[in-house]
Design an enzyme around this catalytic site. Structure first.
Site, PDB file in Angstrom:
ATOM      1  N   SER A  33     -29.763  35.611 -17.875  1.00 61.77           N
ATOM      2  CA  SER A  33     -28.716  36.610 -18.047  1.00 61.77           C
ATOM      3  C   SER A  33     -27.367  35.939 -17.840  1.00 61.77           C
ATOM      4  O   SER A  33     -27.278  34.898 -17.187  1.00 61.77           O
ATOM      5  CB  SER A  33     -28.915  37.721 -17.019  1.00 61.77           C
ATOM      6  OG  SER A  33     -27.788  38.555 -16.928  1.00 61.77           O
ATOM      7  N   TYR A  46     -30.026  39.222  -7.906  1.00 66.24           N
ATOM      8  CA  TYR A  46     -30.261  39.121  -9.347  1.00 66.24           C
ATOM      9  C   TYR A  46     -29.599  37.874  -9.924  1.00 66.24           C
ATOM     10  O   TYR A  46     -30.224  37.113 -10.667  1.00 66.24           O
ATOM     11  CB  TYR A  46     -29.726  40.377 -10.047  1.00 66.24           C
ATOM     12  CG  TYR A  46     -29.953  40.390 -11.532  1.00 66.24           C
ATOM     13  CD1 TYR A  46     -31.217  40.665 -12.043  1.00 66.24           C
ATOM     14  CD2 TYR A  46     -28.910  40.146 -12.422  1.00 66.24           C
ATOM     15  CE1 TYR A  46     -31.431  40.685 -13.416  1.00 66.24           C
ATOM     16  CE2 TYR A  46     -29.118  40.164 -13.789  1.00 66.24           C
ATOM     17  CZ  TYR A  46     -30.377  40.436 -14.279  1.00 66.24           C
ATOM     18  OH  TYR A  46     -30.589  40.452 -15.630  1.00 66.24           O
ATOM     19  N   LYS A  50     -31.541  34.598 -11.609  1.00 67.67           N
ATOM     20  CA  LYS A  50     -31.271  34.183 -12.985  1.00 67.67           C
ATOM     21  C   LYS A  50     -30.664  32.786 -13.021  1.00 67.67           C
ATOM     22  O   LYS A  50     -30.923  32.003 -13.933  1.00 67.67           O
ATOM     23  CB  LYS A  50     -30.366  35.186 -13.695  1.00 67.67           C
ATOM     24  CG  LYS A  50     -31.027  36.548 -13.896  1.00 67.67           C
ATOM     25  CD  LYS A  50     -32.356  36.426 -14.619  1.00 67.67           C
ATOM     26  CE  LYS A  50     -33.046  37.752 -14.781  1.00 67.67           C
ATOM     27  NZ  LYS A  50     -34.302  37.652 -15.524  1.00 67.67           N
TER      28      LYS A  50
END
Length: 74
Positions: A33, A46, A50
């Site tokens: 991402s 998160y 990633k």
């Protein structure tokens, strides 16, 4: 199971396959991402996960290339 473990187990299985006419045995495609590079407030875990996926792509690709396994992240 985790991105690393799935990649590890998949690579082991791919390495045992017979290469195709181009000498390739398979391809591992991971998903990352933009948060890997520009995380927002509240996205620490998160963004870190990633970022780890992005960070392991090149070394994994280099390790598996001699076995005819490509690795990429989109």
């Amino acid at each position: 199971m985790g991105t690393f473990n799935v990649g590890r187990l998949s690579a082991e299985r791919m390495a045992s396959r017979t290469p195709d006419s181009n000498g390739l045995r398979g391809c591992i495609i991971n998903t990352a991402s933009v948060a890997a590079f520009d995380g927002q407030v509240g996205q620490v875990a998160y963004s870190a996960s990633k970022g780890a996926v992005v960070g392991m792509t090149l070394p994994m690709a280099r390790d598996l290339a001699p076995h005819g396994i490509r690795v990429m992240t989109v």
